[in-house]
Design a protein around this motif. Structure first.
Motif, short mmCIF file in Angstrom:
data_model
loop_
_atom_site.label_atom_id
_atom_site.label_comp_id
_atom_site.label_asym_id
_atom_site.label_seq_id
_atom_site.Cartn_x
_atom_site.Cartn_y
_atom_site.Cartn_z
N THR B 52 0.83 -1.21 0.00
CA THR B 52 0.00 0.00 0.00
C THR B 52 0.86 1.25 0.00
O THR B 52 0.63 2.19 -0.77
N ILE B 56 1.12 4.36 -2.74
CA ILE B 56 0.86 5.75 -2.37
C ILE B 56 2.04 6.64 -2.78
O ILE B 56 1.86 7.66 -3.44
N VAL B 203 -6.31 2.26 -2.65
CA VAL B 203 -5.14 2.91 -3.26
C VAL B 203 -4.88 2.35 -4.66
O VAL B 203 -4.49 3.10 -5.56
N SER B 261 -0.64 12.14 -3.36
CA SER B 261 0.16 11.13 -2.68
C SER B 261 0.34 11.47 -1.20
O SER B 261 0.15 10.63 -0.31
N LEU B 264 -2.97 11.10 0.80
CA LEU B 264 -3.26 9.69 1.08
C LEU B 264 -2.35 9.16 2.18
O LEU B 264 -2.78 8.41 3.06
N ARG B 265 -1.09 9.58 2.12
CA ARG B 265 -0.13 9.11 3.12
C ARG B 265 -0.52 9.57 4.52
O ARG B 265 -0.41 8.83 5.49
N TYR B 268 -3.39 7.48 5.60
CA TYR B 268 -2.97 6.10 5.83
C TYR B 268 -2.15 5.97 7.12
O TYR B 268 -2.39 5.08 7.93
#
Lengths: 291, 358
Positions: B52, B56, B203, B261, B264-265, B268
């Motif tokens: 994952t 990302i 993702v 990116s 999302l990181r 996450y």
């Protein structure tokens, strides 16, 4: 904020600026001669600093000042002959990437050998005192350092501007092919300039380390402001590097005094303004913008 | 415009590549499905979470490649957009709209901030070339870094953002808690499906859309003009293209993808670290992209995957990891100037040709 603190900050800025000048002159003559954008220049500083550390502990500070630049110069010649020469004249992107990679390798090798912690070396007794400058006590070593850098910079300038070898260098900056056609040994001169620029960084690495502590990232921490210096002064311009170094050193030191929060960002703001208003730098020539 | 486009790319080639659309997307989807499974094999020693993370971060590398590969401009400052996306998303949940409980909102805000910053910075940096371009991107990225670092009231300075609790993904009919595992299903040597979190599925879908977007972009008229600018900027300007606008657009697209990116990181990881904004991060994006291969669609993803996986495997055994990374990087630049994917010969096997697809 007293007048004394301004003088103090001004002196600190001058010292820092002169250190940048010495590093930036190496960057700028290498760029001028080899058209090489050297991201590994900070690594030269770091190698000099660590070699200096080892030699200073064993034999004393004076030998360290010799050994640092010498080892770095030899390393530079090796690097030039082994890898970099294949990248002469290639697009700057490839050179930046290559020297960036070399800088990582050097930095990590130093980290494995010497550990990641910061180290500092002590000065010999006779350099430890302080002198009265403009009505305040200032560390003597910093003053010697400043005078030493001025002397070294003057020597480099004399070498480039007054010797026959320097003539090849200056001509090579203008037109490499023509120098070759006229029988000048441009390759030898290139390697020499690369070694000279590297040795300057190595020398400063030794000389500045009693003031600024060393860790494997030190080189990189000096490299980026030195690029700012070179860009502000004009990439490839000798006196541009001198002017840019002093400007950047004073800007950082005085901003630290007046508004510490902006001390680190101010030089990047200055660089951005210069690049956008006068992309060739304060003393640079416009023909190199597209380099 | 249409005349110049056909001059840039022969019509026959356009036709043949268009017909490859369906197989391309099927293979891409297949690759994204198989990746975490193969990755879980004992010899690879990977795990679902790493898969994952790779995707990302891979989005950022794909984004950088739009600029570095397709527009031919080297940026050492894309950590700024990655970090802004990260902090934008994190702060949306922590401070801007703490009661929103929306999954989409932090991503939208993060990407929007990164995009605006990329537009502002891009409009200025595209005036310069080569080394000056690279150094100006460094300068702006350092500015962003120090601003975030100093603005303690908002960003916590070097402590970063902690405790970002990710809302569940609400699709109207169903809600997904992305940190839940997939249903248990034993796949023999490929491990158990439940070792993969729903995050991966999400993702992977995002990555699929990003790949499709960049592929379409590069093959569009815009992409052809961008390639022309890369090869000869002056001539492209003489033909009549507004070179600066094309380059700004490339800069903004790549910045926005880095922002995506980063956002999302943040969701996450549930945190944002100041390190995301450093020049090291910018350098990593460059390394990933160059090692995998610029000007290839999958190069940046392969580069990201290879380096992040090696880091995971090797850094557990020795602290010489970053030295090895540097050696790999230099070796690729010297021996494989086109990167891993870019160096695969098209004729040897067709799967490579597929990977090389522009």
């Amino acid at each position: 904020m007293t007048a004394a603190s301004f003088v103090q900050a001004g002196l600190n800025g001058l010292i820092l600026g002169l250190i940048y000048v010495a590093i930036a002159i190496g960057l700028t003559i290498i760029f001028g001669m080899l058209r090489l954008v050297n991201f590994a220049h900070g690594a030269f500083y770091a190698i000099g600093a660590y070699v200096g550390l080892v030699v200073a502990q064993q034999y004393g500070f004076g030998y360290a000042l010799l050994a640092g630049p010498l080892v770095v110069a030899l390393f530079a010649v090796f690097l030039d002959r082994a890898v970099l020469r294949f990248f002469y004249g290639k697009e700057p992107t490839a050179q930046i990437l290559l020297t960036f990679g070399i800088a990582i390798i050097v930095e990590e090798t130093l980290r494995l050998r010497f550990g990641g912690t910061t180290q500092q070396y002590s000065l010999p007794q006779w350099l430890n005192g302080s002198l009265a400058v403009a009505g305040l006590q200032y560390p003597a070593y910093r003053i010697f350092l400043a005078l030493g850098i001025v002397a070294v910079v003057a020597l480099v300038w004399l070498f480039i501007s007054r010797t026959n070898y320097g003539l090849i260098v200056r001509a090579g900056v203008r037109d490499r092919t023509m120098v070759q056609l006229l029988g000048g040994n441009i390759h030898q001169a290139s390697t020499l300039i690369f070694a000279l620029g590297a040795a300057l960084a190595g020398l400063v690495g030794v000389a500045a380390s009693p003031i600024y502590s060393i860790d494997p990232q030190t080189g990189f921490n000096f490299l980026i402001p030195s690029f700012v210096v070179v860009v502000i002064g004009g990439l490839g311009s000798f006196w541009g590097a001198v002017a840019g170094g002093i400007i950047v050193g004073e800007l950082s030191a005085l901003t630290t005094l007046i508004y510490p929060g902006a001390a680190e960002v101010i030089i990047y703001v200055a660089m951005a303004i210069v690049l956008l208003v006068r992309p060739q730098g304060l003393l640079g020539e416009s023909e190199i913008i597209r380099g | 415009m249409s005349a110049s486009t056909s001059a840039l790319q022969p019509a026959a080639q356009t036709k043949s590549t268009r017909s490859g659309d369906l197989p391309f997307y099927l293979w891409t989807a297949f690759g994204l499905i198989v990746f975490p499974l193969v990755f879980g094999l004992p010899i690879f020693n990977g795990y679902g979470g790493l898969a994952t993370q790779i995707l990302i971060v891979g989005i950022a590398a794909v984004g950088l490649n739009v600029l570095l590969g397709y527009a031919g401009q080297l940026s050492y400052g894309h950590a700024a957009f990655y970090g802004l996306g990260m902090y934008g998303a994190g702060l949306t949940l922590l401070k801007f709209f703490p009661g929103a409980h929306s999954f989409a909102l932090p991503i939208i805000v993060g990407v929007a901030i990164a995009t605006l910053a990329a537009f502002a910075i891009g409009s200025l940096v595209v005036r310069l070339y080569g080394i000056y371009f690279a150094l100006l991107t460094v300068a702006f990225a350092q500015m962003v870094y120090f601003i975030v670092f100093q603005w303690r009231d908002l960003t916590n300075g070097d402590d970063g953002l902690q405790g970002i609790s990710t809302p569940s993904l609400n699709l109207g009919v169903v809600r997904f808690d992305l940190s839940a595992a997939l249903p248990a299903l034993n796949l023999g040597p490929f491990g158990d499906l439940s070792s993969i979190k729903e995050w991966y599925v999400f993702v992977a879908i995002v990555m699929f859309i990003v790949i499709a977007f960049v592929r379409t972009l590069v093959r569009s008229q815009y992409g052809e003009v961008l390639a022309a600018i890369r090869e000869n900027e002056e001539r492209s300007g003489f033909i009549g293209f507004d070179v600066r606008r094309y380059k700004i657009a490339a800069f903004v697209i790549s910045g926005a993808l880095c922002g995506l990116s980063g956002a999302l990181r943040a969701l996450y990881d549930g945190s944002a670290a100041i390190e995301a904004l450093t020049i090291d991060t910018s350098g990593n994006f460059v390394i990933y992209t160059v090692v995998g291969g610029v000007q290839t669609l999958f190069g940046p993803i392969v580069g990201t995957g290879l380096i992040m996986w090696l880091q995971n495997v090797i850094s557990a055994k020795t602290d010489a990891w970053r030295l090895i990374e540097g050696i790999i990087f230099v070796a690729v630049i010297v021996f494989l100037p086109n990167g891993i994917i870019g160096s695969l010969r098209k004729r040897k096997f067709s799967f490579a040709g597929l990977l090389r697809a522009k």
